[in-house]
Design a protein around this motif. Structure first.
Motif, short mmCIF file in Angstrom:
data_model
loop_
_atom_site.label_atom_id
_atom_site.label_comp_id
_atom_site.label_asym_id
_atom_site.label_seq_id
_atom_site.Cartn_x
_atom_site.Cartn_y
_atom_site.Cartn_z
N GLN A 16 7.38 12.55 -11.13
CA GLN A 16 6.18 11.99 -10.53
C GLN A 16 5.81 12.70 -9.24
O GLN A 16 6.56 13.54 -8.74
CB GLN A 16 6.37 10.50 -10.30
N LEU A 17 4.67 12.32 -8.72
CA LEU A 17 4.18 12.87 -7.46
C LEU A 17 4.97 12.27 -6.30
O LEU A 17 5.34 11.09 -6.35
CB LEU A 17 2.69 12.54 -7.29
N PRO A 18 5.21 13.04 -5.25
CA PRO A 18 5.91 12.48 -4.10
C PRO A 18 5.03 11.50 -3.34
O PRO A 18 3.81 11.60 -3.35
CB PRO A 18 6.22 13.72 -3.26
N GLY A 19 5.68 10.57 -2.69
CA GLY A 19 4.98 9.59 -1.88
C GLY A 19 5.76 8.30 -1.82
O GLY A 19 6.87 8.19 -2.34
N GLY A 20 5.17 7.31 -1.18
CA GLY A 20 5.84 6.03 -1.05
C GLY A 20 5.02 5.04 -0.27
O GLY A 20 3.83 5.24 -0.03
N GLY A 75 10.80 20.00 -7.50
CA GLY A 75 10.42 21.39 -7.58
C GLY A 75 8.97 21.58 -7.97
O GLY A 75 8.26 20.62 -8.27
N PHE A 76 8.55 22.85 -7.95
CA PHE A 76 7.20 23.21 -8.36
C PHE A 76 7.21 23.57 -9.84
O PHE A 76 8.12 24.25 -10.31
CB PHE A 76 6.70 24.40 -7.53
N PHE A 77 6.18 23.11 -10.55
CA PHE A 77 6.05 23.35 -11.99
C PHE A 77 4.65 23.88 -12.29
O PHE A 77 3.67 23.32 -11.79
CB PHE A 77 6.28 22.06 -12.77
N PRO A 78 4.56 24.94 -13.09
CA PRO A 78 3.23 25.44 -13.48
C PRO A 78 2.43 24.33 -14.17
O PRO A 78 2.99 23.53 -14.93
CB PRO A 78 3.54 26.58 -14.46
N PHE A 111 4.04 20.23 -7.19
CA PHE A 111 5.36 19.76 -6.79
C PHE A 111 5.59 18.36 -7.37
O PHE A 111 4.77 17.46 -7.17
CB PHE A 111 5.46 19.71 -5.26
N LEU A 112 6.69 18.20 -8.08
CA LEU A 112 7.06 16.90 -8.66
C LEU A 112 8.48 16.54 -8.26
O LEU A 112 9.30 17.42 -7.99
CB LEU A 112 6.95 16.94 -10.18
N ILE A 113 8.74 15.25 -8.27
CA ILE A 113 10.08 14.75 -7.96
C ILE A 113 10.56 13.85 -9.09
O ILE A 113 9.76 13.30 -9.85
CB ILE A 113 10.12 13.97 -6.63
N ARG A 114 11.88 13.73 -9.18
CA ARG A 114 12.50 12.76 -10.10
C ARG A 114 13.46 11.95 -9.25
O ARG A 114 14.40 12.47 -8.67
CB ARG A 114 13.22 13.47 -11.24
N HIS A 115 13.17 10.64 -9.14
CA HIS A 115 14.02 9.74 -8.36
C HIS A 115 15.34 9.45 -9.07
O HIS A 115 15.45 9.62 -10.28
CB HIS A 115 13.29 8.40 -8.13
N LEU A 168 0.86 -1.17 0.00
CA LEU A 168 0.00 0.00 0.00
C LEU A 168 0.89 1.23 0.00
O LEU A 168 1.89 1.27 0.72
CB LEU A 168 -0.88 -0.01 1.26
N GLY A 169 0.53 2.19 -0.82
CA GLY A 169 1.30 3.42 -0.89
C GLY A 169 0.40 4.63 -0.80
O GLY A 169 -0.82 4.54 -0.90
N ALA A 170 1.02 5.78 -0.59
CA ALA A 170 0.31 7.05 -0.54
C ALA A 170 1.10 8.07 -1.34
O ALA A 170 2.32 8.16 -1.20
CB ALA A 170 0.16 7.52 0.91
N ARG A 171 0.43 8.80 -2.21
CA ARG A 171 1.06 9.86 -3.00
C ARG A 171 0.21 11.12 -2.89
O ARG A 171 -1.00 11.05 -2.75
CB ARG A 171 1.20 9.46 -4.46
N GLY A 172 0.89 12.26 -3.01
CA GLY A 172 0.18 13.51 -2.88
C GLY A 172 0.43 14.45 -4.04
O GLY A 172 1.56 14.57 -4.53
N LEU A 173 -0.62 15.09 -4.49
CA LEU A 173 -0.52 16.15 -5.49
C LEU A 173 -0.52 17.45 -4.69
O LEU A 173 -1.55 17.84 -4.13
CB LEU A 173 -1.69 16.10 -6.46
N ILE A 174 0.65 18.07 -4.59
CA ILE A 174 0.80 19.30 -3.82
C ILE A 174 0.58 20.47 -4.76
O ILE A 174 1.36 20.68 -5.69
CB ILE A 174 2.19 19.36 -3.17
N HIS A 175 -0.50 21.20 -4.52
CA HIS A 175 -0.89 22.30 -5.39
C HIS A 175 -0.63 23.63 -4.69
O HIS A 175 -1.20 23.91 -3.62
CB HIS A 175 -2.38 22.18 -5.75
N HIS A 176 0.23 24.44 -5.28
CA HIS A 176 0.49 25.79 -4.78
C HIS A 176 -0.47 26.71 -5.53
O HIS A 176 -0.27 27.01 -6.71
CB HIS A 176 1.95 26.17 -5.02
N ARG A 177 -1.53 27.11 -4.86
CA ARG A 177 -2.59 27.88 -5.51
C ARG A 177 -2.11 29.20 -6.08
O ARG A 177 -2.51 29.58 -7.19
CB ARG A 177 -3.75 28.11 -4.54
N ALA A 178 -1.28 29.92 -5.36
CA ALA A 178 -0.86 31.26 -5.79
C ALA A 178 -0.14 31.22 -7.14
O ALA A 178 -0.32 32.11 -7.98
CB ALA A 178 0.04 31.91 -4.73
N SER A 179 0.67 30.21 -7.37
CA SER A 179 1.41 30.10 -8.64
C SER A 179 0.79 29.08 -9.59
O SER A 179 1.29 28.89 -10.69
CB SER A 179 2.87 29.72 -8.37
N ASN A 180 -0.31 28.44 -9.16
CA ASN A 180 -0.97 27.38 -9.93
C ASN A 180 0.06 26.36 -10.43
O ASN A 180 0.13 26.03 -11.60
CB ASN A 180 -1.78 27.94 -11.10
#
Length: 166
Positions: A61-65, A134-137, A50-54, A35-47
């Motif tokens: 991809q989305l962070p989590g594990g 980092g954060f990406f539009p 947050f993504l990671i590259r392992h 079982l895993g959990a991943r999160g879509l982190i949305h920075h509303r001000a900059s729309n």
């Protein structure tokens, strides 16, 4: 000959693929249902999101594990966000959907959360696990964003129905 699907470019081969399969086998033996959990982190001000590259699997991809023995889904998510992004939740995340991750194994499921209330102590620096983060539009996601990540973004921001598959 059939044209390979978009997920094929992110299939692991060679040593990285064997390493990933051995890593997953370890967890299958340790806990037969994964079982895993991943999160879509949305920075509303900059729309932006947050993504990671392992360092050990291709694509952004989305962070989590994985959820460890004795952890709740949100505890696992909180731990992974700190480890992979220096990100702490400032309010409970919103569980959006559950997905069968048949790419990983026939017994793997992922809880998918939307996070809009968070703080980041400092930008995540590369380490042995995270090559980049980092954060990406939303309108300029990086080349190589995984198909599963693109599906989750479409489900949250474009009203696509959630897929039962990761």
């Amino acid at each position: 000959m059939a044209k390979p699907g978009p997920d094929q470019a992110f299939r692991q081969t060679g040593w990285p693929g064997l390493r990933a399969r051995l890593f997953h086998l370890y967890f299958v033996l340790r806990r037969p249902m994964t079982l895993g959990a991943r999160g879509l982190i949305h920075h509303r001000a900059s729309n932006s999101v947050f993504l990671i590259r392992h360092t050990y699997v291709p694509g952004w991809q989305l962070p989590g594990g994985g959820v460890e023995v004795g952890e709740t889904l949100t505890e696992a998510l909180e731990r992974e966000l700190v480890e992979e992004g220096n990100i702490e939740l400032t309010a409970p995340p919103l569980l959006k959907s559950m997905h069968f991750n048949r790419q990983a194994s026939s017994r793997d499921h992922v809880a998918f959360y939307l996070i809009e209330n968070f703080s980041q102590a400092a930008p995540k620096q590369p380490d042995h696990e995270i090559a980049e983060a980092g954060f990406f539009p939303l309108d300029r996601l990086p080349l190589g964003t995984t198909p599963a990540t693109l599906r989750r973004v479409a489900e949250v921001f474009q009203g696509e129905p959630p897929s039962p598959y990761w």
